[in-house]
Each structure stands twice: as structure tokens, then as C-alpha cells.
Design an enzyme around this catalytic site. Structure first.
Site, PDB file in Angstrom:
ATOM      1  N   HIS A 203       0.795  -1.235   0.000  1.00 11.87           N
ATOM      2  CA  HIS A 203       0.000   0.000   0.000  1.00 11.87           C
ATOM      3  C   HIS A 203       0.825   1.282   0.000  1.00 11.87           C
ATOM      4  O   HIS A 203       0.258   2.371   0.006  1.00 11.87           O
ATOM      5  CB  HIS A 203      -0.958   0.023   1.201  1.00 11.87           C
ATOM      6  CG  HIS A 203      -0.275   0.229   2.524  1.00 11.87           C
ATOM      7  ND1 HIS A 203       0.258  -0.803   3.251  1.00 11.87           N
ATOM      8  CD2 HIS A 203      -0.025   1.349   3.247  1.00 11.87           C
ATOM      9  CE1 HIS A 203       0.782  -0.329   4.372  1.00 11.87           C
ATOM     10  NE2 HIS A 203       0.641   0.977   4.390  1.00 11.87           N
TER      11      HIS A 203
HETATM   12  C1  UD1 Z   1      -2.466   5.584   5.631  1.00 10.98           C
HETATM   13  C2  UD1 Z   1      -1.204   6.202   6.223  1.00 10.98           C
HETATM   14  C3  UD1 Z   1      -0.047   5.221   6.083  1.00 10.98           C
HETATM   15  C4  UD1 Z   1      -0.399   3.878   6.676  1.00 10.98           C
HETATM   16  C5  UD1 Z   1      -1.700   3.362   6.096  1.00 10.98           C
HETATM   17  C6  UD1 Z   1      -2.087   2.124   6.839  1.00 10.98           C
HETATM   18  C7  UD1 Z   1      -0.990   8.639   6.024  1.00 10.98           C
HETATM   19  C8  UD1 Z   1      -0.307   9.741   5.320  1.00 10.98           C
HETATM   20  N1  UD1 Z   1      -0.832   7.416   5.508  1.00 10.98           N
HETATM   21  O1  UD1 Z   1      -2.221   5.397   4.254  1.00 10.98           O
HETATM   22  O2  UD1 Z   1       1.064   5.724   6.781  1.00 10.98           O
HETATM   23  O3  UD1 Z   1       0.625   2.965   6.400  1.00 10.98           O
HETATM   24  O4  UD1 Z   1      -2.728   4.348   6.271  1.00 10.98           O
HETATM   25  O5  UD1 Z   1      -3.094   1.394   6.240  1.00 10.98           O
HETATM   26  O6  UD1 Z   1      -1.645   8.877   7.010  1.00 10.98           O
HETATM   27  N2  UD1 Z   1      -9.475   4.035   1.432  1.00 10.98           N
HETATM   28  C9  UD1 Z   1     -10.608   3.279   1.383  1.00 10.98           C
HETATM   29  N3  UD1 Z   1     -11.199   2.922   2.566  1.00 10.98           N
HETATM   30  C10 UD1 Z   1     -10.710   3.291   3.770  1.00 10.98           C
HETATM   31  C11 UD1 Z   1      -9.554   4.063   3.805  1.00 10.98           C
HETATM   32  C12 UD1 Z   1      -8.934   4.427   2.635  1.00 10.98           C
HETATM   33  O7  UD1 Z   1     -11.080   2.931   0.313  1.00 10.98           O
HETATM   34  O8  UD1 Z   1     -11.300   2.912   4.802  1.00 10.98           O
HETATM   35  C13 UD1 Z   1      -8.797   4.399   0.156  1.00 10.98           C
HETATM   36  C14 UD1 Z   1      -9.221   5.731  -0.391  1.00 10.98           C
HETATM   37  O9  UD1 Z   1      -9.241   5.636  -1.780  1.00 10.98           O
HETATM   38  C15 UD1 Z   1      -8.079   6.633   0.024  1.00 10.98           C
HETATM   39  C16 UD1 Z   1      -6.887   5.704  -0.013  1.00 10.98           C
HETATM   40  O10 UD1 Z   1      -7.404   4.457   0.384  1.00 10.98           O
HETATM   41  O11 UD1 Z   1      -7.914   7.728  -0.821  1.00 10.98           O
HETATM   42  C17 UD1 Z   1      -5.768   6.141   0.898  1.00 10.98           C
HETATM   43  O12 UD1 Z   1      -6.201   6.318   2.245  1.00 10.98           O
HETATM   44  P1  UD1 Z   1      -5.377   7.276   3.242  1.00 10.98           P
HETATM   45  O13 UD1 Z   1      -5.887   7.123   4.617  1.00 10.98           O
HETATM   46  O14 UD1 Z   1      -5.298   8.632   2.681  1.00 10.98           O
HETATM   47  O15 UD1 Z   1      -3.921   6.718   3.155  1.00 10.98           O
HETATM   48  P2  UD1 Z   1      -3.393   5.227   3.236  1.00 10.98           P
HETATM   49  O16 UD1 Z   1      -2.753   4.915   1.946  1.00 10.98           O
HETATM   50  O17 UD1 Z   1      -4.451   4.350   3.761  1.00 10.98           O
HETATM   51  N1  UDP Z   2      -3.387  -5.905   9.047  1.00  6.46           N
HETATM   52  C1  UDP Z   2      -4.641  -6.518   9.143  1.00  6.46           C
HETATM   53  N2  UDP Z   2      -5.249  -6.962   8.006  1.00  6.46           N
HETATM   54  C2  UDP Z   2      -4.682  -6.851   6.784  1.00  6.46           C
HETATM   55  C3  UDP Z   2      -3.414  -6.217   6.695  1.00  6.46           C
HETATM   56  C4  UDP Z   2      -2.806  -5.747   7.844  1.00  6.46           C
HETATM   57  O1  UDP Z   2      -5.169  -6.667  10.237  1.00  6.46           O
HETATM   58  O2  UDP Z   2      -5.289  -7.285   5.786  1.00  6.46           O
HETATM   59  C5  UDP Z   2      -2.774  -5.391  10.288  1.00  6.46           C
HETATM   60  C6  UDP Z   2      -1.362  -5.847  10.552  1.00  6.46           C
HETATM   61  O3  UDP Z   2      -1.344  -7.085  11.223  1.00  6.46           O
HETATM   62  C7  UDP Z   2      -0.833  -4.721  11.430  1.00  6.46           C
HETATM   63  C8  UDP Z   2      -1.516  -3.497  10.850  1.00  6.46           C
HETATM   64  O4  UDP Z   2      -2.652  -3.983  10.149  1.00  6.46           O
HETATM   65  O5  UDP Z   2      -1.247  -4.907  12.771  1.00  6.46           O
HETATM   66  C9  UDP Z   2      -0.569  -2.783   9.911  1.00  6.46           C
HETATM   67  O6  UDP Z   2      -1.239  -1.818   9.213  1.00  6.46           O
HETATM   68  P1  UDP Z   2      -0.790  -1.297   7.767  1.00  6.46           P
HETATM   69  O7  UDP Z   2       0.089  -2.270   7.112  1.00  6.46           O
HETATM   70  O8  UDP Z   2      -2.044  -0.887   7.086  1.00  6.46           O
HETATM   71  O9  UDP Z   2      -0.029   0.055   8.138  1.00  6.46           O
HETATM   72  P2  UDP Z   2       1.489   0.436   8.420  1.00  6.46           P
HETATM   73  O10 UDP Z   2       1.963  -0.389   9.558  1.00  6.46           O
HETATM   74  O11 UDP Z   2       2.250   0.220   7.156  1.00  6.46           O
HETATM   75  O12 UDP Z   2       1.427   1.888   8.731  1.00  6.46           O
END
Ligand code: UD1
Ligand code: UDP
Length: 358
Positions: A203
Site C-alpha cells: 500500500h
Molecule cells: C495511511 C497512512 C499510512 C499507513 C496506512 C495504513 C498517512 C499519510 N498514511 O495510508 O502511513 O501505512 O494508512 O493502512 O496517514 N481508502 C478506502 N477505505 C478506507 C480508507 C482508505 O477505500 O477505509 C482508500 C481511499 O481511496 C483513500 C486511499 O485508500 O484515498 C488512501 O487512504 P489514506 O488514509 O489517505 O492513506 P493510506 O494509503 O491508507
Molecule cells: N493488518 C490486518 N489486516 C490486513 C493487513 C494488515 O489486520 O489485511 C494489520 C497488521 O497485522 C498490522 C496493521 O494492520 O497490525 C498494519 O497496518 P498497515 O500495514 O495498514 O499500516 P502500516 O503499519 O504500514 O502503517
């Protein structure tokens, strides 16, 4: 409330759960604000259910947007709440935009900020999270570090030693608390998986946001699936890019919706290896002793390499590294990082209680 927690994205929830539970034991009044940064059932609600996390008192419902619009929306809503009912301390988690927004709002209202997971540095400012980490740590009053390197970074940045606490890793508290719920046989049966498989998660913007990179990434993932079945619970970010680049066209690569925490960690625990660009997953694999190949040029969690099972790998090298990893014995030499013992939440709660004069 005395303590206000602000959380909003998937990785925040397994970090907040043990801290909130430990503060409850001190009888400290707490409120939890969910920013709504993540909102899909599988990115948010499932963690509350599975981790027994208290219902958020308020969900700001900000949803997705550009960095500026998302951060600004959280700030505007949160400011109103904190002005109306200021807590004694705000606790923020990790490096997501929700943490950045909350740190800025609270500190300008002269409400002390405690940062859980302070001091991690990738030294790569092209990562949005690195910018968030630097800013958040700069304005935080209590800095809780998960690893010695993180505490050192904070010292090097001029933060006074008496504000830095090396407490261990609350995400690992959650992992250890739930060890007996991770059911490898159950998840294999539920997903009809063979005994040997790789779990992947993807991601990071640097991997999934650009269509050209997405093409390379899909090729690399297909070259893994040529060797061993791959299961990929796919984050919503970049999904369409990866699908347009042909992600779904390999028979041995299965893409599923994001999984609940218990299902996901069960899957990881039973995997031959993990391919990921997640931060938290590098730590969880280290704790479980599962080989982790991190598709990134750097990591803010180097202890997962020096102590754990993690290794940085490029898209171009992935197929080869997977082949050698699958041939190798499971790493026997990995060590658990110091203080990753399931008690980080308690240590954090003790410091906070002291800060509140309890
Ligand atoms: C965010 C965090 C990242 C973290 C990740 C964990 C920031 C800058 N980034 O990234 O550090 O590793 O979360 O998962 O805060 N979306 C959905 N459903 C949801 C949430 C998001 O469809 O419930 C989609 C939307 O299209 C959205 C995109 O995911 O635009 C990105 O979501 P966003 O929260 O902006 O950033 P992440 O890539 O999830
Ligand atoms: N995780 C989860 N389901 C998934 C993928 C990740 O429960 O399908 C959990 C994972 O075990 C960890 C957390 O989500 O506890 C990590 O989140 P993510 O990778 O989205 O974010 P990051 O750590 O990169 O910020």
C-alpha cells in the site's frame, strides 16, 4: 476526560488498545476520538471488535482526501472539540495524518501531547509518514520509543532526555495478548490454502501510486507466484492501478479484501514468508520469526533487520530473494528486540499517570 486518544487509521488500533487498557487500570478517565481517516468495515470496525477496543466517543468522519484536505479537516473538527472540552493530555499513535493533525491542534491549545512510537526515522522525506514523524516528535511533550535507535534519533534531534521513554512496542503487546487466537489451521482451511504459501501486503504510495511502478510491481509479484502460491489481502489504496496492471491474471496469486487482525496475523504466522511494504508487518513478522521481505529502499524500523527476520528488497530482486528464502531454513538466530515483551502499554500508562500526578 483526563486523557484523549486520537486514532484513525488501521495501524493505530493495535497500538492504542493496550495503552487504553493499561490506563483503565489506573482508573484514568479517557476519551477516544476516531478521525475517520479509515472508514471501511475491514479497515476500522473489525479492529474494534476483535481487540475489544472501546467504542470511539466521537467519529470525526473526515474520510479520504489529499494530504492537506484530510489533515486540515481533522484539525478543524478536533480544534472545536478540544476547545470545548480540553483534556489534560492528548495521546497520538504512529505516523499517519491523524497523528499529525492532532499533534498540531493540541500543542497550539497548550494541551500536552504524548506520541506513541516516537523517533522512528527512514531518513527518506519522500515518504509522507517521515514528514509526519519529524513534525509530530518536534511538538510532542512525552515521546514513547519502541526501540533504542528511535530514542537515539530523538536525542540527536535535540529532544531532552527526560522527555524520551524507551517503553517497547504496544503493537507487539497486542500480538502477544492474542497469540492463542491465531489459528493457522483454521485460516488455511477458511481460505483453502496449501501448507506453504506467501502472504503479501502492498500500500505504500511509492509502490502503488504510479502506474509504471505498478507494472513493475505486478511483474515482481507474478514472479513470486510462479514459485509459490501468494495470498494478498489488498489495501484499497492503489487497487485499481494494480488491477489495471494485470495483478489478477496469475492463477497462483489470490487477491482478497483486507482481513481482520486475527485472520491476518494467523495467516502471517503460518506463512513460509511475507512480502510487504507495511511498517507494522515488519515488526509482527520479527516477533513471529517469519521471514519478511520488505519491498522498500529503506525502513524506519531497522531493528527488524538487525534483530529480526526482515530484509529490504527491490522489485527487480524479489523473485531471486524469494527463491533463496524458501530454500533456507527458517531463521534460527533472530532475537526479540529489547522490551518487546507485552508490557509496553503498562509502561506508557505508568509514565502518563505520573505526568498527571497520580
Ligand atoms: C495511511 C497512512 C499510512 C499507513 C496506512 C495504513 C498517512 C499519510 N498514511 O495510508 O502511513 O501505512 O494508512 O493502512 O496517514 N481508502 C478506502 N477505505 C478506507 C480508507 C482508505 O477505500 O477505509 C482508500 C481511499 O481511496 C483513500 C486511499 O485508500 O484515498 C488512501 O487512504 P489514506 O488514509 O489517505 O492513506 P493510506 O494509503 O491508507
Ligand atoms: N493488518 C490486518 N489486516 C490486513 C493487513 C494488515 O489486520 O489485511 C494489520 C497488521 O497485522 C498490522 C496493521 O494492520 O497490525 C498494519 O497496518 P498497515 O500495514 O495498514 O499500516 P502500516 O503499519 O504500514 O502503517
Amino acid at each position: 476526560a483526563a486523557v484523549l486518544h486520537v486514532a484513525g487509521a488501521r495501524p493505530n488500533f493495535p497500538k492504542a488498545a493496550p495503552v487504553i487498557r493499561a490506563l483503565d487500570r489506573f482508573g484514568i478517565r479517557q476519551r477516544l476520538i476516531h478521525t475517520g481517516q479509515h472508514y471501511d468495515e475491514r479497515m476500522s470496525d473489525v479492529f474494534f471488535r476483535q481487540l475489544g477496543l472501546r467504542e470511539p466517543d466521537i467519529n470525526l468522519g473526515v474520510g479520504s482526501g489529499s494530504h492537506a484536505s484530510q489533515t486540515a479537516a481533522i484539525m478543524t473538527h478536533l480544534e472545536e472539540l478540544l476547545v470545548a472540552d480540553p483534556p489534560e493530555l492528548t495521546v497520538i499513535y504512529g505516523d499517519v495524518n491523524s497523528a499529525l493533525a492532532a499533534a498540531l491542534v493540541a500543542t497550539k491549545l497548550h494541551i500536552p501531547v504524548a506520541h506513541v512510537e516516537a523517533g522512528l526515522r527512514s531518513f527518506d522525506r519522500s515518504m509522507p509518514e517521515e514528514v509526519n514523524r519529524i513534525v509530530v516528535d518536534r511538538v510532542s511533550d512525552l515521546l514513547f520509543a519502541t526501540s533504542p535507535d528511535a530514542a537515539v534519533h530523538l536525542g540527536n534531534e535535540g529532544i531532552a532526555a527526560d522527555r524520551i521513554y524507551l517503553v517497547g512496542n504496544p503493537m507487539i503487546d497486542t500480538l502477544l495478548d492474542n497469540l492463542d487466537r491465531f489459528d493457522i489451521a483454521g485460516i488455511r482451511a477458511a481460505l483453502a490454502l496449501p501448507d506453504r504459501y506467501i502472504v503479501a501486503t502492498l500500500h505504500r504510495p511509492a509502490n502503488v501510486d504510479d502506474p509504471v511502478d505498478a507494472n513493475d510491481l505486478v511483474k515482481a509479484m507474478h514472479s513470486v507466484a510462479d514459485q509459490i502460491p501468494v495470498i494478498l489481502p489488498l489495501h484499497p489504496r492503489g487497487r485499481s492501478h494494480l488491477e489495471n496492471a494485470g495483478l489478477l491474471s496469475h492463477r497462483a496469486l489470490r487477491v482478497v479484501e483486507p482481513l481482520g487482525y486475527i485472520e491476518f496475523v494467523s495467516l502471517v504466522r503460518g506463512a513460509a514468508a511475507v512480502v510487504t511494504d507495511s511498517g507494522g508487518v515488519q515488526e509482527e513478522t520479527t516477533m513471529l520469526g517469519v521471514p519478511c521481505l520488505t519491498l522498500r529502499p529503506n525502513t524506519e524500523r531497522p531493528i527488524t533487520i538487525t534483530h529480526g527476520t526482515n530484509r529490504l528488497v527491490s522489485r527487480a530482486a524479489l523473485a531471486e530473494v524469494v527463491a533463496s528464502t524458501l530454500k533456507a531454513e527458517r531463521p534460527a538466530t533472530w532475537r526479540t528486540p529489547p522490551l518487546w515483551d507485552g508490557k509496553a502499554g503498562e509502561r506508557i500508562a505508568e509514565v502518563i499517570a505520573g505526568e498527571l500526578g497520580l
